[in-house]
Design an enzyme around this catalytic site. Structure first.
Site, PDB file in Angstrom:
ATOM      1  N   SER A 178       0.858  -1.181   0.000  1.00  0.00           N
ATOM      2  CA  SER A 178       0.000   0.000   0.000  1.00  0.00           C
ATOM      3  C   SER A 178       0.897   1.235   0.000  1.00  0.00           C
ATOM      4  CB  SER A 178      -0.961  -0.026   1.198  1.00  0.00           C
ATOM      5  OG  SER A 178      -1.914   1.015   1.096  1.00  0.00           O
ATOM      6  N   THR A 179       0.754   2.146   0.954  1.00  0.00           N
ATOM      7  CA  THR A 179       1.536   3.382   0.967  1.00  0.00           C
ATOM      8  C   THR A 179       3.034   3.081   0.983  1.00  0.00           C
ATOM      9  OG1 THR A 179      -0.235   4.436   2.218  1.00  0.00           O
ATOM     10  CG2 THR A 179       1.879   5.581   2.132  1.00  0.00           C
ATOM     11  N   HIS A 205      -2.242  -0.987  -3.589  1.00  0.00           N
ATOM     12  CA  HIS A 205      -3.293  -0.005  -3.397  1.00  0.00           C
ATOM     13  C   HIS A 205      -2.811   1.306  -4.017  1.00  0.00           C
ATOM     14  CE1 HIS A 205      -4.432  -2.292   0.550  1.00  0.00           C
ATOM     15  NE2 HIS A 205      -4.829  -2.930  -0.535  1.00  0.00           N
ATOM     16  N   MET A 295      -0.583   1.110   5.357  1.00  0.00           N
ATOM     17  CA  MET A 295      -1.469   1.328   6.494  1.00  0.00           C
ATOM     18  C   MET A 295      -2.601   0.309   6.483  1.00  0.00           C
ATOM     19  SD  MET A 295      -2.269   3.134   9.154  1.00  0.00           S
ATOM     20  CE  MET A 295      -1.494   4.761   9.088  1.00  0.00           C
ATOM     21  N   ASP A 298      -5.000  -4.954   5.368  1.00  0.00           N
ATOM     22  CA  ASP A 298      -5.232  -5.773   4.186  1.00  0.00           C
ATOM     23  C   ASP A 298      -4.016  -6.676   3.971  1.00  0.00           C
ATOM     24  OD1 ASP A 298      -6.468  -6.803   1.932  1.00  0.00           O
ATOM     25  OD2 ASP A 298      -5.616  -5.269   0.608  1.00  0.00           O
TER      26      ASP A 298
END
Length: 362
Positions: A178-179, A205, A295, A298
């Protein structure tokens, strides 16, 4: 001294864009969020750079295309002089812009998103929530990595000795992020050979409009073939598959890839857990799952599914994670068999495949 984690001070944001209209839209979106305070604006990178010392922002939101000093040059200067979390708010990536937008991430920006729509409505509200959410995440980039003073969950061993795992018949590798993920994916995938004997499924993401740009950019960085998955194809060795934008990517009952538009899982579509669970179901102990920076949680359930079938699971460590959220949750859930710093993950995967890291990495 007050503990930063208990401070109620709003997140100080500096907005940088050569469009006065866009600056007004961004300010309007953030004005109704008490946790965020716009402390200043600038119409180019040079002006913003001059204002940083006295504005002291916590987060910077910058456009990419600006006169005098563009977003790329600005990001490089900020990282050199005043390292701060940067969110690039730009138009969605077109073919000719792919290199520029992802170069900004290489230069140190943390995340990207498309410019919000300026007319109130359903799309406007979604864009506003995305902007606010990303700013809140970025504000925690430094704090999250320094805040863990509570006892850590038990940490699995570092993957320093893989002799016991040589001969594990890996058939497929899943990677989720993600991030901070695009930079982490580039680090791993660029150090794997094009002759890799297994396929990889990657879930990142990323804001709407940027998925194909990510695929195109990674394709310029890697020996592996990087593609968007198509429903019905058999995953091939040496190929990295990303989901079609806005869909989950799974391996179906006959081993063929499927891009499905079912509801988001834990708020995400694509979801790392949805993909990893399909790998566990179809490949069992010959699947490997790697969970990178990001974050939330998931990927945790997917990592657990792979682990429970006897597969191999690796989580990125805290020190090299931009956001130690998803990996930390996987470790706490005992779903990560190994914890590794980012530069060690590609060599570990090669060892698991009985390949010599010194021979196969650039």
């Amino acid at each position: 001294m007050n503990n930063l984690s208990s401070s109620k001070a709003p997140i100080r944001v500096l907005l940088v864009d050569d469009s006065l209209i866009m600056l007004a839209i961004l300010k309007r979106i953030l004005a109704n969020t008490p946790e965020i305070q716009v402390v200043g604006t600038a119409i180019n990178g040079k002006e913003a750079l001059d204002r940083i010392p006295f504005l002291q922002p916590d987060v910077i939101c910058t456009d990419l295309h600006m006169p005098v000093m563009d977003g790329l040059e600005f990001t490089r200067a900020v990282m050199e002089r005043f390292p701060l979390p940067i969110l690039v708010v730009s138009i969605s990536v077109q073919k000719e812009q792919t290199a520029n937008i992802f170069q900004v991430l290489e230069a140190g920006a943390v995340d990207i998103m498309a410019k919000p729509r300026g007319v109130p409505g359903a799309g406007y509200e979604m864009d506003a929530q995305e902007l606010i959410g990303k700013i809140k995440v970025l504000a925690g980039v430094v704090a999250i990595r320094k805040r863990w003073k509570e006892p850590h969950p038990p940490v699995p061993p570092a993957l320093t000795q893989l002799t016991s795992l040589r001969g594990v018949p890996l058939s497929i590798i899943g990677i989720g992020a993600s991030t901070g993920g695009p930079q982490a994916l580039e680090e791993i995938l660029s150090h794997l050979p094009g002759s890799l004997p297994v396929p990889l499924l990657c879930i990142q993401h990323i804001s709407e409009g940027f998925m194909q740009g990510l695929v195109d950019w990674l394709g310029t960085k890697c020996q592996l073939k990087i593609v968007t998955a198509e429903t019905g194809i058999l995953p091939q060795p040496g190929t990295v598959y990303f989901p079609r934008e806005g869909s989950h990517l799974v391996v179906g009952s006959h081993g063929r890839l499927e891009c499905i538009d079912t509801i988001p899982y834990e708020g995400h579509r694509p979801s790392i857990s949805v993909t990893f669970k399909s790998l566990a179901l179809h490949y069992g102990k010959s699947a490997a799952g790697v969970l990178l920076t990001g974050m939330g949680r998931d990927g945790v359930e997917g990592m657990r599914a792979i682990s429970q079938t006897g597969g191999t699971t690796i989580a990125q460590d805290e020190q090299t994670s931009t956001i130690f959220g998803m990996p930390k949750e996987a470790i706490a859930a005992n779903a990560a068999r190994y914890v590794l710093p980012l530069p060690k993950i590609a060599p570990a995967l090669l060892k698991l495949l009985n390949l010599d890291a010194d021979t196969h990495t650039p």
